[in-house]
Design a protein around this motif. Sequence first.
Motif, PDB file in Angstrom:
ATOM      1  N   GLU A  63       0.643  -1.158   0.005  1.00  0.00           N
ATOM      2  CA  GLU A  63       0.048   0.081  -0.043  1.00  0.00           C
ATOM      3  C   GLU A  63       0.746   1.348   0.023  1.00  0.00           C
ATOM      4  OE1 GLU A  63      -3.005  -0.422   3.180  1.00  0.00           O
ATOM      5  OE2 GLU A  63      -4.015  -1.820   1.919  1.00  0.00           O
ATOM      6  N   PHE A  64       1.985   1.435   0.866  1.00  0.00           N
ATOM      7  CA  PHE A  64       3.003   2.305   0.685  1.00  0.00           C
ATOM      8  C   PHE A  64       3.448   2.413  -0.813  1.00  0.00           C
ATOM      9  CE2 PHE A  64       7.445   3.761   1.244  1.00  0.00           C
ATOM     10  CZ  PHE A  64       7.105   5.176   1.728  1.00  0.00           C
ATOM     11  N   CYS A  65       3.684   1.428  -1.337  1.00  0.00           N
ATOM     12  CA  CYS A  65       4.309   1.487  -2.800  1.00  0.00           C
ATOM     13  C   CYS A  65       3.167   2.187  -3.590  1.00  0.00           C
ATOM     14  CB  CYS A  65       4.700   0.191  -3.256  1.00  0.00           C
ATOM     15  SG  CYS A  65       6.173  -0.600  -2.421  1.00  0.00           S
ATOM     16  N   SER A  66       2.106   1.843  -3.358  1.00  0.00           N
ATOM     17  CA  SER A  66       1.054   2.606  -4.284  1.00  0.00           C
ATOM     18  C   SER A  66       0.849   4.190  -4.024  1.00  0.00           C
ATOM     19  CB  SER A  66      -0.636   1.986  -3.906  1.00  0.00           C
ATOM     20  OG  SER A  66      -0.420   0.534  -4.512  1.00  0.00           O
ATOM     21  N   LEU A  67       1.189   4.406  -2.625  1.00  0.00           N
ATOM     22  CA  LEU A  67       1.384   5.973  -2.401  1.00  0.00           C
ATOM     23  C   LEU A  67       2.095   6.728  -3.021  1.00  0.00           C
ATOM     24  CD1 LEU A  67       0.193   5.522   1.473  1.00  0.00           C
ATOM     25  CD2 LEU A  67      -1.428   6.062  -0.568  1.00  0.00           C
ATOM     26  N   LEU A  68       3.281   5.922  -3.249  1.00  0.00           N
ATOM     27  CA  LEU A  68       4.612   6.329  -3.850  1.00  0.00           C
ATOM     28  C   LEU A  68       4.356   6.826  -5.509  1.00  0.00           C
ATOM     29  CD1 LEU A  68       7.427   4.176  -2.347  1.00  0.00           C
ATOM     30  CD2 LEU A  68       6.979   6.806  -1.914  1.00  0.00           C
ATOM     31  N   GLY A  69       3.121   6.165  -5.996  1.00  0.00           N
ATOM     32  CA  GLY A  69       2.785   6.504  -7.439  1.00  0.00           C
ATOM     33  C   GLY A  69       2.336   7.814  -7.716  1.00  0.00           C
ATOM     34  N   CYS A  70       1.599   8.536  -6.553  1.00  0.00           N
ATOM     35  CA  CYS A  70       1.253   9.931  -6.978  1.00  0.00           C
ATOM     36  C   CYS A  70       1.006  10.728  -5.582  1.00  0.00           C
ATOM     37  CB  CYS A  70      -0.097   9.697  -7.493  1.00  0.00           C
ATOM     38  SG  CYS A  70      -0.813  11.486  -8.011  1.00  0.00           S
ATOM     39  N   GLY A  71      -0.074  10.173  -4.669  1.00  0.00           N
ATOM     40  CA  GLY A  71      -0.477  10.951  -3.617  1.00  0.00           C
ATOM     41  C   GLY A  71       0.446  11.305  -2.783  1.00  0.00           C
ATOM     42  N   LEU A  72       1.325  10.337  -2.135  1.00  0.00           N
ATOM     43  CA  LEU A  72       2.355  10.468  -0.992  1.00  0.00           C
ATOM     44  C   LEU A  72       3.508  11.312  -1.717  1.00  0.00           C
ATOM     45  CD1 LEU A  72       3.557   8.806   1.987  1.00  0.00           C
ATOM     46  CD2 LEU A  72       5.080   9.674   0.401  1.00  0.00           C
ATOM     47  N   SER A  73       3.960  10.803  -2.765  1.00  0.00           N
ATOM     48  CA  SER A  73       5.131  11.636  -3.574  1.00  0.00           C
ATOM     49  C   SER A  73       4.866  13.077  -3.881  1.00  0.00           C
ATOM     50  CB  SER A  73       5.254  10.921  -4.826  1.00  0.00           C
ATOM     51  OG  SER A  73       5.973   9.390  -4.290  1.00  0.00           O
TER      52      SER A  73
END
Length: 339
Positions: free
Chosen positions: A137-147
């Motif tokens: 799930e953290f990796c998914s966030l790195l795709g857009c939202g968190l990054s």
Amino acid sequence: MKAAILLEKNKPLYVGDVNLPKKLSFGQVKIKLLTSGLCGAQLQEIAGLKNNEKFMPHLIGHEGCGMVEAVGESVSKVKKGDKVVMHWRKGSGIEADFAKYQWNDKEISGGKITTLAEEVVVSENRITPVPKDIDDEFCSLLGCGLSTGFSVVNKDANVKFGESVLILGCGGVGLSCIQAAKLSLAGPVVGVDINEAKKMMVENLGADFYSPVNIEKLIESKAKFDCIIDTTGVLSLVSRLIPALSNQGRCILVSQPKAGSQLTINDPIAFFSNNGQTIRTTQAGNFDPDIDIPRYIKLYKNEKINIKSLVTDRYDIYNINEAVSKLKTGESGRIIINF
């Protein structure tokens, strides 16, 4: 494989069987999805606000995590079995042609990247390999939202120790901005959201919370902020808070406003202060996948990033429209689609 398909604007997504290309083209990578984030950009796509109506039907989604199943000609960045972050921002590697899928005897596309499907074919420059032990799930966030949130604060806003930060909109990107501002030792950090349900999420990250109901108190306090970050795209709200910029204040517009909306500056002479005030737009905070994803993974490993405060809802692909409806309520942080 099952995929969410956008058939018509302002209509529910259709979940059906789609066939992948029989052969990978130059620079393409086949990926089996583990997780995908659901972003406000998908609401704009569904509404046809991204100039995408002429390409319907098409696949959808732009941030995710998956495993490489096969690589096309000349792909050197990843190999079969690698775990990857999937992102809409260009990274290193080949800019491949759009993948062509088959659905009901029709050829449809998903662009350079799509993530709301069990398996996809994407361009090499839209993925970045990551260690297999990093949370999906953290990796998914790195795709857009968190990054996006971290890069806006770190790069565009260049937030310094002790600077004050006001964040408008506390969805996935806004909450990430708050977390990045706290990591930058900013203070105070204030989040504004129309939904009172965000109060606990914001306060759990160590920030103060205001809703539009009590925002007059913030305005009347004549508090000044070194940085105002807007993730709502509501320019009327931004216009009301522009006077809260400090003499060196920066206003960063992250979300795209509706066509025809206006930003009003009632006292433009203030922008000619000694240090100068600025208003600027951004594209994901100039997030660079090759450089920034490894940096954010280091922060995560050192327990500096708290995704429990970011991910609020989880669905599967069969309940994608329920997830979209939840996103529309504005009650969520980041919504994750698990495969």
